[in-house]
Design an enzyme around this catalytic site. Sequence first.
Site: not given
Ligand code: B16
Ligand code: MG
Length: 210
Positions: A9, A11
């Site tokens: 993952d 974030d």
């Molecule tokens: P975006 P991950 C996720 O990333 C985040 O944890 C989540 O908080 C966010 O809403 C989602 O990506 C979408 O992100 O707005 O940049 O498309 O933890 O799966 O790496």
């Molecule tokens: Mg994450």
Amino acid sequence: MKYQGIIFDLDGVLCSTDEYHYRAWKALADRLNIPFDRERNNLLRGVSRMQSLDIILEKAGRAYSEQEKAAFAEEKNALYRQLLGGMSPDDLTEDVRRTLRELRKTAVRLAIGSSSKNTPFILERLGLSGFFDAVADGNCITHSKPHPEVFLKAAELLGLPPRDCLVVEDAHAGVEAASAGGFDCAAMGDAKDDPRAAYHLKRLSDLLKV
Ligand code: B16
Ligand code: MG
């Protein structure tokens, strides 16, 4: 290493962009006078941008049109990307750097499995474009975590079955997605104690002992 592939993952695992998501959503919630704090922010980990917005708007006490919601998501994303723009390879911790360097010396194949549509931009800011053998992200899926689609896509791109891949996650939604897809999961951060995970990491480099 028991696995032939590792799916990270992004974030909250490789970088702290979860903090930027929080700040950007918080600015929007404050502007709209909607209560929002770090605890509530944990519910947004791993879920898509529009689902995140829906969770925030649950506390709004009024309904918004689809058009207004699209504008809010856009507003949040613009602020988020502004924060991302200030990132550099220095934003990778020494622990993350060492872990990726050590794993890259092995035959284990490495992938990203992130719900974020900003994944290519984040990897570029971190100096990691081209580092991974496969990248599955919010741009190539229709269901976000806890659906397993993004991890299944990453495994397919690596050419490995789920049982040969380990997913590394910081979100309960991500641990659930890994389990639904038939992957073992190493959990850290917010999801560290999730009982569905096979491994519980204090820091990313604990992976090197798996
Ligand atoms: P975006 P991950 C996720 O990333 C985040 O944890 C989540 O908080 C966010 O809403 C989602 O990506 C979408 O992100 O707005 O940049 O498309 O933890 O799966 O790496
Ligand atoms: Mg994450």
